[in-house]
Write an enzyme that holds these catalytic residues in place. Structure first.
Site, PDB file in Angstrom:
ATOM      1  N   GLY A   1      52.360  32.762  41.167  1.00 20.39           N
ATOM      2  CA  GLY A   1      51.707  33.325  39.988  1.00 20.39           C
ATOM      3  C   GLY A   1      50.838  32.367  39.201  1.00 20.39           C
ATOM      4  O   GLY A   1      49.616  32.533  39.107  1.00 20.39           O
TER       5      GLY A   1
ATOM      6  N   ASP B   1      46.955  38.104  39.018  1.00 18.64           N
ATOM      7  CA  ASP B   1      46.795  36.733  38.548  1.00 18.64           C
ATOM      8  C   ASP B   1      45.343  36.462  38.153  1.00 18.64           C
ATOM      9  O   ASP B   1      45.073  35.748  37.188  1.00 18.64           O
ATOM     10  CB  ASP B   1      47.232  35.742  39.626  1.00 18.64           C
TER      11      ASP B   1
END
Length: 324
Positions: A40, A256
């Site tokens: 992430g 993301d």
């Protein structure tokens, strides 16, 4: 210039390749694999770099795979503070079937962290806290990390006046929302879990977001609606932005990329609504690239300008598949 840090507790190397067909019990002839850093917060840092910004990535690094991860990030010019840990950093495997464009994603379990190791992650953030304007914590929690980790991180952010941006789920999310979060980015499923009931309509989703903001210490919430875009909620109300349609090649890193666009825009002094538009452009741009390539600046700028044009015309839903 505002300073952005990202924290990734479960980083990975994403290994991707293509194959004509996926058959069981057959030897499959794949293309040459591509190795890219992932997880992430690392993806947020990579996307920020692609958008012309800079950030500092903090992550645990273990074994030969951790060394490769470090090298891949260096190659992309990502500033980083790797934290040495015992277990090897994990790998993920992604296969695209070229005849159907189906994507098969094999996610490996996160490498466990000992108490001493996850405390090192907190200490690293604490040590640089006065320099951090935006702290992005994104991704899954590896074994060994307590569910109150992000709550502890939020306390550090509050003490150091760093704006915490959190993109996670489960108990870790539920415990963190009481400690003070600048920006929370759940999807509808995660929002439903927070509120404790299924949210089937946009009205229910809006009410849930506003209720959580009022009840907990959250300044902004961005709720991702997938192909339908997203809405941003705060004490001032709710605004929706539709997403452009595009020829989809991969969904890896789209969320993301969206976070990267929002945070980078906010760090540059943009309004919350314009930051959301830019974030949606980044997320959509990421789906236009294969594998784990994330977004690129040219596509993002084209999509962002398109969103603004359609909004001015009063046609926010007429964002057709012009982008291929």
């Amino acid at each position: 210039m505002k300073t952005i840090f990202t924290l990734t507790l479960s980083p990975t190397i994403d290994k991707s390749c293509t194959v004509d067909h996926v058959y069981a019990e057959h030897k499959l002839r794949c293309s040459e694999p591509v190795h890219e850093p992932g997880g992430g917060g690392i993806n947020v840092s990579r996307a920020i770099k692609k958008l012309g910004g800079d950030s500092i990535a903090v992550y645990p690094k273990g074994g030969p795979t951790g060394e490769l991860l470090n090298q891949l990030l260096n190659k992309e010019g990502i500033n980083q503070y790797p934290i040495e840990v015992e277990h090897w950093s994990r790998e993920n495997f992604i296969v695209v079937e070229t005849t159907t464009n189906r994507q098969y994603r094999f996610g490996m379990p996160g490498a466990p962290l000992s108490q001493a190791e996850w405390i090192k992650c907190l200490d690293e953030i604490d040590a640089h806290g006065e320099k951090i304007d935006y702290l992005v914590a994104s991704g899954s929690m590896p074994p060994g990390v307590p569910s109150d980790f992000y709550a502890r991180l939020a306390k550090i952010g509050k003490r150091k006046n760093a704006r915490l941006v959190l993109d996670t789920s489960g108990d870790a999310l539920k415990e963190a929302i009481n400690e003070g979060i600048f920006l929370l980015k759940p999807n509808v499923k995660e929002l439903s879990e927070l509120i404790g009931s299924e949210l089937k309509t946009i009205h229910q989703q809006e009410e849930a977001a506003l209720e959580i903001i009022k009840k907990h210490k959250i300044e902004i919430m961005v709720v991702s609606l997938g192909a339908f875009g997203a809405f941003i909620a705060s004490k001032d109300g709710v605004n929706h932005i539709s997403a452009p349609s595009a020829a989809k090649k991969s969904t890896v890193g789209a969320g993301d990329s969206m976070v990267a666009g929002i945070v980078l825009s906010l760090s540059r002094g943009w309004s919350q609504l314009d930051a959301l538009k830019y974030g949606i452009a980044c997320g959509t741009a990421a789906t236009m690239n294969p594998g784990t390539e994330l977004c690129n600046l040219e596509d993002v700028n084209t999509l962002y300008n398109w969103i603004n044009t359609m909004e001015k015309r009063g046609q926010p839903d007429q964002l057709n598949s012009t982008f291929k």
